[in-house]
Enzyme design. Structure first.
Site, PDB file in Angstrom:
ATOM      1  N   GLY A 148      -9.447   8.811  -3.933  1.00  0.00           N
ATOM      2  CA  GLY A 148      -9.871   8.147  -2.694  1.00  0.00           C
ATOM      3  C   GLY A 148     -11.381   8.049  -2.552  1.00  0.00           C
ATOM      4  O   GLY A 148     -11.896   7.030  -2.076  1.00  0.00           O
ATOM      5  N   LYS A 195      -1.757  -4.034  -4.975  1.00  0.00           N
ATOM      6  CA  LYS A 195      -1.840  -4.716  -3.686  1.00  0.00           C
ATOM      7  C   LYS A 195      -3.232  -5.161  -3.287  1.00  0.00           C
ATOM      8  O   LYS A 195      -4.160  -4.364  -3.229  1.00  0.00           O
ATOM      9  CB  LYS A 195      -1.313  -3.786  -2.597  1.00  0.00           C
ATOM     10  CG  LYS A 195       0.190  -3.602  -2.659  1.00  0.00           C
ATOM     11  CD  LYS A 195       0.646  -2.893  -1.417  1.00  0.00           C
ATOM     12  CE  LYS A 195       2.162  -2.814  -1.350  1.00  0.00           C
ATOM     13  NZ  LYS A 195       2.553  -1.801  -0.375  1.00  0.00           N
TER      14      LYS A 195
HETATM   15  C1  3PG Z   1      -7.923  14.346  -3.916  1.00  0.00           C
HETATM   16  O1  3PG Z   1      -7.123  14.984  -4.609  1.00  0.00           O
HETATM   17  O2  3PG Z   1      -7.966  13.100  -3.893  1.00  0.00           O
HETATM   18  C2  3PG Z   1      -8.941  15.104  -3.137  1.00  0.00           C
HETATM   19  O3  3PG Z   1      -8.863  16.453  -3.416  1.00  0.00           O
HETATM   20  C3  3PG Z   1      -8.789  14.853  -1.665  1.00  0.00           C
HETATM   21  O4  3PG Z   1      -7.526  15.267  -1.236  1.00  0.00           O
HETATM   22  P1  3PG Z   1      -6.929  14.639   0.093  1.00  0.00           P
HETATM   23  O5  3PG Z   1      -6.634  13.214  -0.198  1.00  0.00           O
HETATM   24  O6  3PG Z   1      -5.699  15.447   0.427  1.00  0.00           O
HETATM   25  O7  3PG Z   1      -7.989  14.767   1.168  1.00  0.00           O
HETATM   26 MG    MG Z   2      -6.395  11.760  -2.169  1.00  0.00          MG
END
Ligand code: 3PG
Ligand code: MG
Length: 397
Positions: free
Chosen positions: A377, A197
């Protein structure tokens, strides 16, 4: 990285060292199915232990709402012990008497893992009283969790305001690799931006256009760009409402003298499934009942030739529907070319974010990249040009 304090500057002997790690690893039936993140933090743990520190691991697991035995870190702590080949004690709480009495029993070089910090909602709120309770358990704070550094939580950011703070070895390596790729890279720099996307990657594409010389667009995202160029995309996955956005991105690229690489041919099928009958089509030649599932052979050649004239590569996201054979071909061949160029010393290649590691692993190329981030992320936010709270807190004050 020079502006960060690392373990080189830390006086660890006899100190209670709160080490924030990312133990958010994939699990199935109480067993860790991919230990990469644990392997990455092992050097930090053993170094602190070998220097006589008491290693107190802090981490989150999953996204629990309150205390939930299914999201306990206990089985993960056992996996850590197996990988570092040393005992790792476990405490059922990350604050209070339970944590304190476990820490009081520690000798220099011992390792203890505290229970999931997210069992307290105060963790994600970065609640000052909760930060104080964590801080009371340690003398020093080491953050080795780049992949959780996009979160401004008590254990990823708050503690940095309370205790002497240092980057762990993985954090250090991660930030160094990413800086090398985007902040001060050897040019020309190419970025592969793949994925489904455009809408989720707008900030990323915008920032990459500022930083890289060539932007190679892959995945279903490319379909939206092809549509913006007036090409037929049949029943491909596409975001019709983002056609004008795609056009803006291409205009911006032209104005800045950046090159955007889009497929010049594609692999199409009538069904979205593995081994669906498929054919190679020119980009003017996709029929109404066909969908684009991968880049074609001429596109692969084009991408490989672009990589061959670049010195740095940042890779996020697959080219085609890489989870289904044979539509993984574009990703595999481009990744193989990047891996070979890296091994020949011709490019520095950094990859990460979401599906990317899985795609490069499946392609058998991940080991031959210069650096593969375990972050999802956090890697994406870095590519978006955002500052990460868990990294910012490490900058020497
Ligand atoms: C991940 O696995 O991307 C990190 O540990 C962060 O986890 P979260 O997205 O639950 O904050
Ligand atoms: Mg994550």
């Amino acid at each position: 990285m020079s502006q960060f304090r690392t373990l080189d500057q830390a006086d660890l002997k006899n100190k209670r060292v709160l080490v924030r790690v990312d133990l958010n690893v994939p699990m199935d039936n109480g067993k860790v199915t991919d230990a990469t993140r644990i392997e990455r933090i092992a050097p930090t743990i053993t170094e602190i232990a070998n220097k006589g520190g008491k290693v107190i691991l802090l981490a989150h697991f999953g996204r629990p709402k309150g205390r939930d035995p299914k999201e306990s870190l206990k089985p993960v702590a056992a996996a850590v012990a197996e990988i570092i080949k040393r005992p790792v004690a476990f405490a059922d709480d990350c604050i209070g008497d339970v944590a304190r009495s476990a820490i009081d029993k520690m000798k220099p070089g011992d390792i203890l893992c505290l229970e999931n910090t997210r069992f307290y909602k105060e963790e994600e709120k970065n609640d000052p009283a909760f930060v104080d309770k964590l801080a009371a358990l340690g003398d020093i704070y080491v953050n080795d969790a780049f992949s959780a550094a996009h979160r401004a939580h008590a254990s990823t950011e708050g503690l940095g305001h309370k205790l002497p703070t240092y980057a762990g070895r993985t954090m250090q390596a991660e930030v160094e690799a990413l800086s090398k790729a985007l902040e001060a890279p050897t040019r020309p720099v190419a970025a592969v931006a793949g994925g489904a996307k455009v809408s989720t990657k707008l900030d990323l594409l915008g920032n990459l256009l500022d930083k890289v010389d060539v932007l190679i667009i892959g995945g279903a995202m490319a379909n939206t760009f092809l549509l913006a160029l007036g090409k037929p995309v049949g029943k491909s996955l596409v975001e019709a409402d983002l056609v004008s956005t795609a056009r803006d991105i291409m205009d911006k690229a032209k104005a800045k003298g950046r090159e955007i690489v889009l497929p010049v041919d594609v692999v199409v099928a009538k069904e979205f499934k593995a081994h669906a009958p498929s054919r190679v089509a020119g980009i003017d030649d996709v029929a109404a009942d066909e969908m684009i599932l991968d880049i074609g052979p001429r596109s692969i050649e084009y991408v490989v030739s672009v990589l061959a004239r670049c010195k740095t590569l940042v890779w996020n996201g697959p080219f085609g529907a890489f989870e289904m054979e044979p539509f993984d071909t574009g990703t595999i061949e481009a990744a193989e070319a990047a891996a070979e160029l890296t091994q020949a010393g011709k490019i520095v290649s950094v990859a990460g974010g979401g599906d990317t590691v899985a795609a490069l692993n499946a392609a058998g190329a991940a080991d031959r990249f210069s650096y593969v981030s375990t972050a999802g992320g956090a890697f994406l936010e870095w590519l978006e040009g955002k500052s990460l709270p868990g990294v910012e807190i490490l900058r020497a004050k």
